[in-house]
Design an enzyme around this catalytic site. Structure first.
Site, PDB file in Angstrom:
ATOM      1  N   GLU A   6       5.921  -8.173  -3.648  1.00  0.00           N
ATOM      2  CA  GLU A   6       6.070  -8.660  -5.029  1.00  0.00           C
ATOM      3  C   GLU A   6       5.111  -7.909  -5.954  1.00  0.00           C
ATOM      4  OE1 GLU A   6       5.747 -10.617  -2.331  1.00  0.00           O
ATOM      5  OE2 GLU A   6       7.873 -11.132  -2.328  1.00  0.00           O
TER       6      GLU A   6
ATOM      7  N   CYS B 147      -3.233   1.898   6.740  1.00  0.00           N
ATOM      8  CA  CYS B 147      -3.498   1.248   8.030  1.00  0.00           C
ATOM      9  C   CYS B 147      -4.130   2.228   9.018  1.00  0.00           C
ATOM     10  CB  CYS B 147      -2.230   0.631   8.595  1.00  0.00           C
ATOM     11  SG  CYS B 147      -0.846   1.762   8.699  1.00  0.00           S
TER      12      CYS B 147
ATOM     13  N   ASN C 236       0.813  -1.233   0.000  1.00  0.00           N
ATOM     14  CA  ASN C 236       0.000   0.000   0.000  1.00  0.00           C
ATOM     15  C   ASN C 236       0.842   1.277   0.000  1.00  0.00           C
ATOM     16  OD1 ASN C 236       0.696  -0.776   2.617  1.00  0.00           O
ATOM     17  ND2 ASN C 236      -1.018   0.321   3.531  1.00  0.00           N
TER      18      ASN C 236
ATOM     19  N   GLU D 266       4.024  -3.591  12.808  1.00  0.00           N
ATOM     20  CA  GLU D 266       3.159  -2.447  12.432  1.00  0.00           C
ATOM     21  C   GLU D 266       1.981  -3.056  11.671  1.00  0.00           C
ATOM     22  OE1 GLU D 266       1.383   0.762  11.052  1.00  0.00           O
ATOM     23  OE2 GLU D 266       3.171   1.184  12.250  1.00  0.00           O
ATOM     24  N   LEU D 267       0.869  -3.279  12.367  1.00  0.00           N
ATOM     25  CA  LEU D 267      -0.225  -4.061  11.794  1.00  0.00           C
ATOM     26  C   LEU D 267      -1.447  -3.185  11.506  1.00  0.00           C
ATOM     27  CD1 LEU D 267       0.298  -7.169  14.097  1.00  0.00           C
ATOM     28  CD2 LEU D 267       1.435  -6.589  11.956  1.00  0.00           C
TER      29      LEU D 267
ATOM     30  N   SER E 279      -0.783  -7.283   7.598  1.00  0.00           N
ATOM     31  CA  SER E 279      -2.043  -7.621   8.265  1.00  0.00           C
ATOM     32  C   SER E 279      -1.800  -8.277   9.630  1.00  0.00           C
ATOM     33  CB  SER E 279      -2.861  -8.560   7.379  1.00  0.00           C
ATOM     34  OG  SER E 279      -2.184  -9.782   7.228  1.00  0.00           O
TER      35      SER E 279
HETATM   36  P1  NAD Z   1      -2.099 -10.553   3.353  1.00  0.00           P
HETATM   37  O1  NAD Z   1      -2.326 -10.695   4.800  1.00  0.00           O
HETATM   38  O2  NAD Z   1      -2.048 -11.798   2.533  1.00  0.00           O
HETATM   39  O3  NAD Z   1      -0.725  -9.787   3.065  1.00  0.00           O
HETATM   40  C1  NAD Z   1      -0.357  -8.576   3.679  1.00  0.00           C
HETATM   41  C2  NAD Z   1       1.122  -8.382   3.356  1.00  0.00           C
HETATM   42  O4  NAD Z   1       1.884  -9.371   4.019  1.00  0.00           O
HETATM   43  C3  NAD Z   1       1.450  -8.565   1.875  1.00  0.00           C
HETATM   44  O5  NAD Z   1       2.444  -7.626   1.517  1.00  0.00           O
HETATM   45  C4  NAD Z   1       1.989  -9.978   1.753  1.00  0.00           C
HETATM   46  O6  NAD Z   1       2.926 -10.158   0.717  1.00  0.00           O
HETATM   47  C5  NAD Z   1       2.640 -10.157   3.085  1.00  0.00           C
HETATM   48  N1  NAD Z   1       2.635 -11.528   3.555  1.00  0.00           N
HETATM   49  C6  NAD Z   1       1.619 -12.417   3.498  1.00  0.00           C
HETATM   50  N2  NAD Z   1       1.986 -13.566   4.081  1.00  0.00           N
HETATM   51  C7  NAD Z   1       3.259 -13.391   4.499  1.00  0.00           C
HETATM   52  C8  NAD Z   1       4.182 -14.197   5.190  1.00  0.00           C
HETATM   53  N3  NAD Z   1       3.894 -15.437   5.607  1.00  0.00           N
HETATM   54  N4  NAD Z   1       5.412 -13.683   5.439  1.00  0.00           N
HETATM   55  C9  NAD Z   1       5.732 -12.442   5.078  1.00  0.00           C
HETATM   56  N5  NAD Z   1       4.891 -11.608   4.450  1.00  0.00           N
HETATM   57  C10 NAD Z   1       3.674 -12.083   4.172  1.00  0.00           C
HETATM   58  O7  NAD Z   1      -3.189  -9.631   2.791  1.00  0.00           O
HETATM   59  P2  NAD Z   1      -3.353  -8.705   1.522  1.00  0.00           P
HETATM   60  O8  NAD Z   1      -4.463  -9.242   0.712  1.00  0.00           O
HETATM   61  O9  NAD Z   1      -2.088  -8.387   0.822  1.00  0.00           O
HETATM   62  O10 NAD Z   1      -3.856  -7.421   2.292  1.00  0.00           O
HETATM   63  C11 NAD Z   1      -5.068  -7.532   2.998  1.00  0.00           C
HETATM   64  C12 NAD Z   1      -4.998  -7.062   4.395  1.00  0.00           C
HETATM   65  O11 NAD Z   1      -3.689  -6.803   4.834  1.00  0.00           O
HETATM   66  C13 NAD Z   1      -5.732  -5.743   4.532  1.00  0.00           C
HETATM   67  O12 NAD Z   1      -7.059  -5.990   4.840  1.00  0.00           O
HETATM   68  C14 NAD Z   1      -5.022  -5.042   5.630  1.00  0.00           C
HETATM   69  O13 NAD Z   1      -5.663  -5.323   6.844  1.00  0.00           O
HETATM   70  C15 NAD Z   1      -3.691  -5.674   5.690  1.00  0.00           C
HETATM   71  N6  NAD Z   1      -2.616  -4.766   5.271  1.00  0.00           N
HETATM   72  C16 NAD Z   1      -2.131  -3.928   6.206  1.00  0.00           C
HETATM   73  C17 NAD Z   1      -1.139  -3.048   5.867  1.00  0.00           C
HETATM   74  C18 NAD Z   1      -0.581  -2.084   6.875  1.00  0.00           C
HETATM   75  O14 NAD Z   1      -0.004  -1.091   6.486  1.00  0.00           O
HETATM   76  N7  NAD Z   1      -0.671  -2.359   8.168  1.00  0.00           N
HETATM   77  C19 NAD Z   1      -0.648  -3.036   4.568  1.00  0.00           C
HETATM   78  C20 NAD Z   1      -1.163  -3.924   3.621  1.00  0.00           C
HETATM   79  C21 NAD Z   1      -2.146  -4.808   4.004  1.00  0.00           C
END
Ligand code: NAD
Length: 471
Positions: free
Chosen positions: A170, A276, A144, A242-243, A221
């Site tokens: 990615e 976030c 994001n 930072e979630l 997340s």
């Molecule tokens: P997701 O939970 O699959 O992924 C979130 C991020 O974590 C992605 O960049 C992904 O590549 C990474 N990720 C996923 N599994 C991982 C692992 N095992 N090890 C390391 N990195 C991993 O979800 P998404 O579909 O990409 O995003 C959806 C949700 O994620 C949103 O609803 C939001 O709550 C949260 N999110 C939060 C932030 C933030 O700034 N806190 C940023 C992006 C997404």
């Protein structure tokens, strides 16, 4: 597009496509790291970390400030790269690039003041406290803020004298690559900064388990944060988490509903709500509710949605198809429970992951959008008549990242400041990210802080030295 390991750009045979969310076209491909690539990055981080830590602080600062200058000078180009892979309007992307160049400058300067202390002690013993780089860092950042999230980790780790292996998203690799180029060109020693991409779960598991890695830093997340924190805990490594959140906005009876609505709309739909700290639950006092909703809808109607590369666009597409599906599900669930769609509520009939800016009213408290972070352009607005009840609603979720309050009374403002269970508060505006002050969450929104002196502390360890003087 490539990995950066031990000072070299590397292409691998295993790749993933990069998609422009405004057109759904494949715009490039990204190399993915194998386990052997990750092991090389870890070994490089150990060597590069030693070289970087032993580089005099004045030289480290000079290199980091040069990287910041290079990035700022390339802001137009990097912003275009970012918009094409993430979707946000180009002006927003450029603002992000310039902001992170500033963040790097701030951390680089602040690291010069990582003072220790000498403690008065008895006899011939010199008792001192020193701060040292914690060691190689493994960092994982989302899509994001393709510049903002990686830079927070890079600036903190490198300014503190640590090396870092970072897995940026990615889905938005180009921005991270542009940032890393600036560090490389500024003269960072080989291995001090390594950029990898790959299967997120495999990369994080491998890096976190590696004994050479001393700190884990993640933005993303809550479920993934919990997984990585447990892996770090099993290896007894500190982590920065930072979630997500679900930021409440309380508009009090004495607030100016028009001003509050305008500020709320600007913050709500920035980056299409994929922030976030995005304001995501609007609790508005009955007395100002009608005026707030009216202006909120008027300001929402003024938002021009389109390809972020086009002039005048204020909201781009969602960053990926997952968010589009999630928005449709949030809206369907809310409507099935009695919510009213005041505007939007559906994807736009055009290529790209576009979802209309959406305002929902009469949303019951058990609707998913009131309980789970929407992370998209949906604004649920509900009325309240008792401030204590509103604060209770604001705090009842297990998250606590950002919270916002609008009131003309300083007494009520203090009540909100003391009452909100959140790590980042804004009163009478929706304050954005500032690097000179710490950001981070409470409850399940994570732990550790990024930005400010607190941000650097995480990358340092404190060493107590008792030195008995001998001839
Ligand atoms: P997701 O939970 O699959 O992924 C979130 C991020 O974590 C992605 O960049 C992904 O590549 C990474 N990720 C996923 N599994 C991982 C692992 N095992 N090890 C390391 N990195 C991993 O979800 P998404 O579909 O990409 O995003 C959806 C949700 O994620 C949103 O609803 C939001 O709550 C949260 N999110 C939060 C932030 C933030 O700034 N806190 C940023 C992006 C997404």
């Amino acid at each position: 597009m490539t990995l950066f390991i031990d000072g070299e750009w590397i292409t691998t045979g295993n790749t993933a496509p990069v998609i422009d969310p405004a057109t759904e076209e494949v715009t490039g491909e990204i190399s993915l790291a194998s386990t052997a690539d990750l092991d090389r990055a870890i070994a490089a981080a150990v060597r590069g970390g030693r070289a970087w830590r032993n580089t005099p602080i004045a030289d480290r600062t000079r290199i980091l400030l040069k990287a910041a200058d290079l990035l700022a000078a390339r802001a137009d180009h990097v912003a275009t790269v970012m918009t094409r892979e993430q979707g946000k309007p180009r002006s927003e992307a450029k603002g992000e690039v310039l902001r992170v160049a500033g963040a790097l400058r701030w951390d680089a300067e602040d690291a010069r003041r990582a003072y220790g202390r000498i403690i008065p002690s008895a006899g011939d013993t010199v008792l001192s406290v020193r701060h040292e780089p914690i060691g190689p860092v493994a960092a994982f950042t989302p899509w994001n803020f393709p510049a903002g999230s990686p830079m927070r980790k890079l600036a903190g780790a490198l300014s503190a004298g640590c090396s870092i292996v970072i897995k940026a998203s990615e889905e938005t690799p180009g921005t991270a690559i542009e940032i890393v180029k600036c560090f490389a060109e500024a003269g960072l020693p080989a291995g001090a900064l390594n950029l990898v991409f790959g299967d997120p779960a495999e990369v994080s598991k491998h890096l976190i388990a590696a004994p050479e890695i001393r700190l884990v830093a993640f933005t993303g997340s809550i479920p993934v944060g919990k997984l990585l924190a447990s892996q770090a805990g099993a290896a007894m490594k500190p982590s920065l988490m930072e979630l997500g959140g679900h930021a409440p906005v309380i508009v009090c009876a004495d607030a100016d509903p028009v001003q509050a609505a305008r500020k709320a709309v600007a913050a709500k739909f920035a980056n299409a709500g994929q922030v976030c700290t995005s304001p995501s639950r609007f609790l508005v006092h009955q007395k100002v509710y009608a005026g707030f909703v009216e202006e909120f809808l008027a300001a929402t109607a003024r938002i021009k949605v389109g390809n972020g590369l086009d002039e005048g666009v204020a909201m781009g597409p969602l960053a990926n198809a997952r968010r589009l599906k999630a928005m449709e599900e949030f809206v369907a669930d809310a409507v099935s429970r009695g919510a009213k769609i005041q505007t939007g509520g559906e994807r736009l009939d055009r290529p790209g992951f576009f979802f209309a800016p959406t305002v929902l009213t009469d949303v019951p408290g058990d609707a998913r959008v009131m309980r789970e972070e929407p992370f998209g352009p949906i604004a649920p607005i509900v009325a309240f008549d008792d401030l204590d009840e509103a604060l209770k609603t604001a705090n009842e979720l297990p998250y606590g990242l950002a919270a916002y309050g609008f009131t003309r009374s300083s007494k009520t403002a203090e009540k909100l400041i003391n009452g909100f269970e959140a790590g980042i508060l804004s009163i009478n505006h929706c304050g954005g990210s500032v690097h000179e002050a710490p950001s981070g969450g409470v409850k399940q929104s994570g732990y550790g802080r990024e930005g400010g002196p607190e941000g650097l502390e995480a990358y340092l360890v404190t060493k107590r030295v008792s030195h008995l003087l001998v001839d």
